[in-house]
Design an enzyme around this catalytic site. Structure first.
Site, PDB file in Angstrom:
ATOM      1  N   ASP A 133      -5.367  -0.798   3.711  1.00  0.00           N
ATOM      2  CA  ASP A 133      -4.227  -1.237   4.509  1.00  0.00           C
ATOM      3  C   ASP A 133      -3.904  -2.675   4.126  1.00  0.00           C
ATOM      4  OD1 ASP A 133      -2.301  -1.394   6.634  1.00  0.00           O
ATOM      5  OD2 ASP A 133      -3.802  -2.461   7.826  1.00  0.00           O
ATOM      6  N   THR A 134      -2.688  -2.914   3.691  1.00  0.00           N
ATOM      7  CA  THR A 134      -2.245  -4.282   3.392  1.00  0.00           C
ATOM      8  C   THR A 134      -1.369  -4.772   4.539  1.00  0.00           C
ATOM      9  OG1 THR A 134      -0.239  -3.551   2.228  1.00  0.00           O
ATOM     10  CG2 THR A 134      -2.255  -3.819   0.909  1.00  0.00           C
ATOM     11  N   ARG A 141       3.664  11.903   4.638  1.00  0.00           N
ATOM     12  CA  ARG A 141       3.571  11.152   3.384  1.00  0.00           C
ATOM     13  C   ARG A 141       2.413  11.689   2.545  1.00  0.00           C
ATOM     14  NH1 ARG A 141       3.040   5.162   5.812  1.00  0.00           N
ATOM     15  NH2 ARG A 141       1.352   6.308   6.845  1.00  0.00           N
ATOM     16  N   ARG A 184       1.214   7.052   0.377  1.00  0.00           N
ATOM     17  CA  ARG A 184       0.425   6.040   1.090  1.00  0.00           C
ATOM     18  C   ARG A 184      -0.947   5.964   0.436  1.00  0.00           C
ATOM     19  NH1 ARG A 184      -2.175   2.716   3.326  1.00  0.00           N
ATOM     20  NH2 ARG A 184      -1.945   1.884   5.441  1.00  0.00           N
ATOM     21  N   GLU A 193       1.835  -6.089   6.612  1.00  0.00           N
ATOM     22  CA  GLU A 193       3.201  -5.579   6.557  1.00  0.00           C
ATOM     23  C   GLU A 193       4.173  -6.584   5.943  1.00  0.00           C
ATOM     24  OE1 GLU A 193       3.956  -2.577   7.273  1.00  0.00           O
ATOM     25  OE2 GLU A 193       2.204  -1.892   8.397  1.00  0.00           O
ATOM     26  N   ASP A 211       0.801  -1.221   0.000  1.00  0.00           N
ATOM     27  CA  ASP A 211       0.000   0.000   0.000  1.00  0.00           C
ATOM     28  C   ASP A 211       0.842   1.283   0.000  1.00  0.00           C
ATOM     29  OD1 ASP A 211       1.006   0.072   2.584  1.00  0.00           O
ATOM     30  OD2 ASP A 211      -0.855  -0.597   3.515  1.00  0.00           O
TER      31      ASP A 211
END
Length: 270
Positions: A82-83, A128, A77, A85, A63
């Protein structure tokens, strides 16, 4: 052929969910390649002419990417997703993180630029950039990650909520299909991903498989030699009383050593 590969992938994931047997290897690189082929052919293409185009430098995570922005190298971002980690300083590698990163990497392969759709706020508290990401062909990267069970809808902070309803509808379908991150109960939480829940479930499934395997041996106690193919593809057979016999899950059972060797299996060293 591409649609056939995709159909096999979906069937495999759904079947594994139905039998409650899940592994971090459920989606292999060859599966990702099939998904990418299907995505490039079948994904909806959006008009990106109204978005901003930037030079793509590299893929950091499932992501997160890095682009050239106003002459500087900057992280972007992906908004609202949300993927798992892949290289977190405290969370480490999470199941399906490498697959999500590989999917994003392959989807953007060969793309020297990407299109960014910004929402109201351009940056997060870590400075970001925040954006919705599209390929040159107009494929939404966020949509595809959610559709294939490689991301969850998360970090919903006003005023950046433009596509939240769209993304939630895609996630709902993936969740109902129990694919990817949704194939293991309780792995996905409101706070992120629970590795303990994931491995507790998968370890339980291994125990179930071993129990079923042992029952099969009991029902045919004259053929107790276990033939197993290890991670390197080597065919090894294990005899009763050998060190790894109880922990070995058999692909084939043999009545005699001669039968095992005739099938191409070699004896275990211990």
């Amino acid at each position: 052929m591409k649609k056939f590969i995709f159909a096999i992938f979906i069937s495999t994931v759904v079947l594994s969910a139905c039998t409650e047997e899940t592994s971090t290897k459920t989606i292999e690189n060859e599966d990702i390649e099939g998904l990418i082929s299907s995505t490039l052919e079948n994904a909806e293409k959006y008009d990106v002419s109204r978005f901003e185009e930037f030079e793509l430098e590299n893929v950091i995570d499932g992501d997160t990417i890095r682009i050239k922005y106003n002459g500087s190298s900057e992280k972007v971002r992906f908004l609202l997703v949300d993927t798992p980690e892949t290289n977190h300083e405290t969370l480490g590698v999470q199941p399906y993180g490498p697959q999500a990163k590989e999917f994003t990497k392959q989807l953007l392969a060969g793309q020297d630029t990407v299109y960014l759709e910004f929402d109201v706020s351009y940056r997060d508290k870590y400075k970001r950039l925040l954006a919705y990401i599209y390929t040159k062909e107009g494929i939404s990267v966020q949509e595809q990650l959610l559709q294939h069970g490689l991301a969850r809808v998360a970090y919903i902070y006003a005023p950046n909520t433009k596509h939240v309803d769209w993304f939630k509808s895609i996630q709902k379908t993936a969740r109902q299909s129990t694919i990817g991150i949704w194939s293991v109960e309780d792995y996905v939480t409101n706070r992120g991903y629970d590795k303990d829940a994931y491995y507790a479930t998968t370890d339980k499934n291994k125990d179930v498989k071993k129990t079923e395997n042992d029952k099969s041996i009991t029902n045919n106690n004259s053929c107790v030699i276990k033939g197993n193919i290890n991670s390197k593809g080597n065919k090894i057979y294990h005899m009763l009383g050998q060190r790894d016999y109880d922990n070995t899950i058999a692909e084939e059972m043999f009545c005699t050593e001669e039968e095992a060797e005739a099938a191409g299996f070699l004896p275990a060293k211990q």
